[in-house]
Design a protein around this motif. Sequence first.
Motif, short mmCIF file in Angstrom:
data_model
loop_
_atom_site.label_atom_id
_atom_site.label_comp_id
_atom_site.label_asym_id
_atom_site.label_seq_id
_atom_site.Cartn_x
_atom_site.Cartn_y
_atom_site.Cartn_z
N HIS A 82 -46.38 -20.29 9.96
CA HIS A 82 -46.67 -21.72 9.91
C HIS A 82 -48.03 -22.02 9.27
CE1 HIS A 82 -43.16 -22.93 12.14
NE2 HIS A 82 -43.44 -22.08 13.09
N SER B 213 -49.22 -25.41 7.39
CA SER B 213 -48.55 -26.63 7.85
C SER B 213 -49.03 -27.08 9.21
CB SER B 213 -47.03 -26.40 7.91
OG SER B 213 -46.72 -25.31 8.74
N THR B 214 -49.61 -26.15 9.99
CA THR B 214 -50.06 -26.53 11.32
C THR B 214 -51.58 -26.53 11.43
OG1 THR B 214 -49.93 -24.24 12.05
CG2 THR B 214 -48.00 -25.61 12.40
N ARG C 237 -43.58 -14.83 4.88
CA ARG C 237 -42.94 -15.99 4.25
C ARG C 237 -41.66 -15.56 3.55
NH1 ARG C 237 -46.08 -20.91 4.28
NH2 ARG C 237 -44.32 -21.73 3.11
N ARG D 185 -47.84 -17.66 14.02
CA ARG D 185 -49.04 -18.25 13.44
C ARG D 185 -49.05 -18.11 11.92
NH1 ARG D 185 -52.76 -22.13 14.13
NH2 ARG D 185 -54.76 -21.58 13.20
#
Length: 464
Positions: free
Chosen positions: A457, A460-461, A268, A454
């Motif tokens: 995200h 959020s996914t 991040r 992966r």
Amino acid sequence: MNQITMTGSRQAASPATHRSAAIALRTALANLPMIALGLLLGAAFLTGHLAATTAGLALAGLSLLVTVVVLVFARRQLRADPRSASFARLAAGLAIATLMMALASDALLLTAAWIVTGRLMAGLIGHVGEWSEARDAARRANISFAIGDLALVGAIVILSLGAGSSDIAAISAAVPAMVGPQLTLAAFLLVIAALARCALPPFSNWLMRSLAAPTPVSALMHAGFVNAGGFLLIRFAPALEAVITARSALFVAGIVAALVGSAIMLVRSDVKGALAASTVGQMGFMLLTVALGAYPAALWHMVAHGLFKAWLFLGSAGTICTAPTRAKSLPKPWPAIIALATLAAATTLIETQHADALLPVGLALTALLCALVVAMRAMPRGPVGLFVAVTPIVLIALNAAALAIMTGLQPSAAQPLVSPYAQVVLLSLFLAGWIWQQQVVSGEKALPRPLYARLIHAGSTIPA
């Protein structure tokens, strides 16, 4: 003429007076829930339903201190926010409910306060109500909190019926005589409630989505809220200790969370996202420590992490990082030296028979040695350089002293879950993973692209 003028003035003033009265009424009504929580806390104190325990005082002190700091900070940061008064009410209500939860001597009162804190935190997460991201974050938080609440209610009902009382001391005394399957179910339900509140996988989604809330809300989460799972398990430690499979499941969940949180933090680039991922990892370490039975180390982790992470979140709004990624890693051969020093310290702990919390203490020592190396590299000349060099050493001494004090106040589990030598093996694996992480940060190695996508995200996914 004067009479006409006065009549017109009264007519003009009347709408303004009505508006002021309406605002005052709305404010009074909005304050009623917070006042009711305060009265309930006072009633619980007067009727003897509050008790001072080491875990409770640690959580209550953390909550009060961080809440006061956050409210002072929010007065300036949210001064242009039309919902600033609502934030202050929810934050104060959250502090009162956390105090009630921390000091409750009755399991039903603790459960009620636990549920209230979840609802208040969900309201804080959805602070920006017109923003779809905030509404979605609040919805996901409510789902996770509801699962944890139901698990806690089920556990408390089972334990209270088995003990014939909802008093926590009575429940703890009656645990050895309880029937096996019911006690096993209650212990696993307590673990689920702690996982949901501490945002461990598969419940970490709500914490990663909570970044839609203002910065003070993110800081407030560490004022006893996200840390409350560790407090809960320590408060009902006899039930957890009686079911070895529940402790083992908690131990595995803590390891998974520590690895997942550290991996997400690695990729991040946004400050708040990295801090939230770090919290997932740190909560994994805390619950792992609880599973080991090292309750003093877990409590000190809760307090130290809550204070430090709240401070980092409050400073994140003004953080701009222009340093390249490589500058964030330690140069060779420092990672290997720190790992060897940590393992040497772990061996010393085993020889001196102080190895109940070898794994968490070893990881904490690794972090402090990293801080010492970073300070040495950035050390300027003169008095400022001396201060920079001494600070990590002082931090190591303070942490050791605080852990010693906590050990004198809070006993560990009677039976450790994992032997000291097994903890050394796990510590070696964590240190090997940390060295590999340093190589990734420095650019020597790269994550596989599917894994990188992966991780970046995460939150959020992943469906709620």
